[in-house]
Scaffold this active site. Sequence first.
Site, mmCIF file in Angstrom:
data_model
loop_
_atom_site.group_PDB
_atom_site.id
_atom_site.type_symbol
_atom_site.label_atom_id
_atom_site.label_comp_id
_atom_site.label_asym_id
_atom_site.label_seq_id
_atom_site.Cartn_x
_atom_site.Cartn_y
_atom_site.Cartn_z
ATOM 1 N N HIS A 53 0.826 -1.219 0.000
ATOM 2 C CA HIS A 53 0.000 0.000 0.000
ATOM 3 C C HIS A 53 0.860 1.269 0.000
ATOM 4 O O HIS A 53 0.520 2.257 0.660
ATOM 5 C CB HIS A 53 -0.960 0.011 1.197
ATOM 6 N N ASN A 125 -10.404 -2.749 2.107
ATOM 7 C CA ASN A 125 -10.008 -2.754 0.701
ATOM 8 C C ASN A 125 -11.249 -2.513 -0.153
ATOM 9 O O ASN A 125 -12.367 -2.506 0.353
ATOM 10 C CB ASN A 125 -9.398 -4.110 0.322
#
Length: 480
Positions: A53, A125
Amino acid sequence: MTKPTTNNVGIPVASDNDSLTLGANGPILLQDHYLIEKNAHFNRERVPERVVHAKGGGAFGFLEVTEDVSQFTKAALFQPGTRTESVIRFSSVAGENGSPDTWRDPRGFAVKFYTTQGNYDLVGNNTPVFFIRDPIKFPDFIHSQKRRADNHLRDHNIQWDFWTLRPESAHQVTWLMGDRGIPSNWREMDGFGSHTYLWENAGGEKFWVKYHFKTDQGIGYLTQAEADRIAGEDADYYIRDLWTAIERGDHPSWTLYVQVMPYEEAADYRFNPFDLTKVWPHGDYPLIKVGRYVLDRNPSNYFAEIEQAAFAPTNMVPGIGPSPDKMLQGRLFAYPDAHRYRIGANFAQLPVNAPKSPVNSYSRDGAMRYQNPGDPVYAPNSFGGPHADAAYAGETVSSYGVVDEVIRSAYRLHAEDDDFGQAGTLVRKVMDDAQRERLAQNIIGHAKKGVSEPVLERVFEYWRNVDKSLGDKVAEAFGK
Ligand code: NDP
């Protein structure tokens, strides 16, 4: 009048153009402390990049609870009418900081709520499932999606090698290769808490929950060709889209829903409800509306407020607890550990991470500490220091029953557990013909970039297990 430039301790400096030298052509002097400070600090401008990420953007906003879910949780932020300030960070997973936003990848949807009972974080997510169900494989999985040791290249062959050797990835890979694998932007995608959490109401009743943030903008996606073109034209396409939308007053919003499973139903549910490679079908557990999540403010400083934002699933407020989801258990360790390494032991004191409710902790000292508690410095004490109390903390919420042997094992299987069933449902029952065709072409296009035997044969088998005709189509494209 413009402000005088100073060094970092406020002393006015003479020049930002000329270093202090011995004569006009002579060597630079070590006593030019401003020059030294400026360059030494520059060398230290980056904190370590997130291993996953790394590339992202974010904004500020709020959650407004429009419905009444108090029968399921006593958490203050979910009580009717409550409005809670929030920060969100969107991201991609495998690409480094600077990589194109439109590469095919799941997107992070990490939300921090500044509640009256401390910070509550959901490290979600844009997909409800994940590639693996046990955190012992997480480093291996990420290594297979990142770069090889020898040539420092990303390699589709090692990606498919891992995926096909770990068939529990099939649901997530099907999702990823479908339209939603490349959202048109961060506003036009859903967010999911993905993991299962425990909720407890004021009467002590417990429920398992999953969070769904459904986009109010409608779902948008990019074809592989569109995404490839944009990657070349504007690597920061999503960051720009979110920033400009908020700047023009077009505030994106999501409707927050939960799925709620009565505590007792987990044991014999047809799927293991804690397996992160599975969803709870809506037919079994319908979406229950909670409220509206709105983003209405851009960060004023990207590094301070987004790069240093530290989200952790350990941030659970009274009325909310963890579940036996093994991936969640792994992340309870991994996230705070990453922040302590990346931004230091006192990361929770940075303004973006600090709660808006009081902190009465005995934690003290350490690098960069600037709010340090005074005496007493220990508990228990006789001098009026804070004391821990289960009545406030709602600790009972994490007391789900487990009586068992300590073993190393896969999850106990439930009646309909397997690796391919829900992936097949997505292909056959959710996607239409056009979506199925794009899915097949995305898989073929991806696998044609460098996948070779013996991995290739397993790719055909993998997709035949998801859906026979899809697998045959993939194999045909390779002349098999
Ligand atoms: P439903 O028919 O009730 O719902 C289908 C879900 O699939 C909707 O959430 C829909 O999102 C989503 N969806 C539509 N197109 C795609 C796509 N191309 N890629 C990924 N998701 C898509 O089905 P069930 O709940 O019975 O689940 C059936 C299958 O749907 C599951 O096996 C799973 O693969 C997928 N799914 C299920 C979710 C769940 O939490 N139950 C969540 C997301 C996907 P939307 O409403 O935004 O169109």
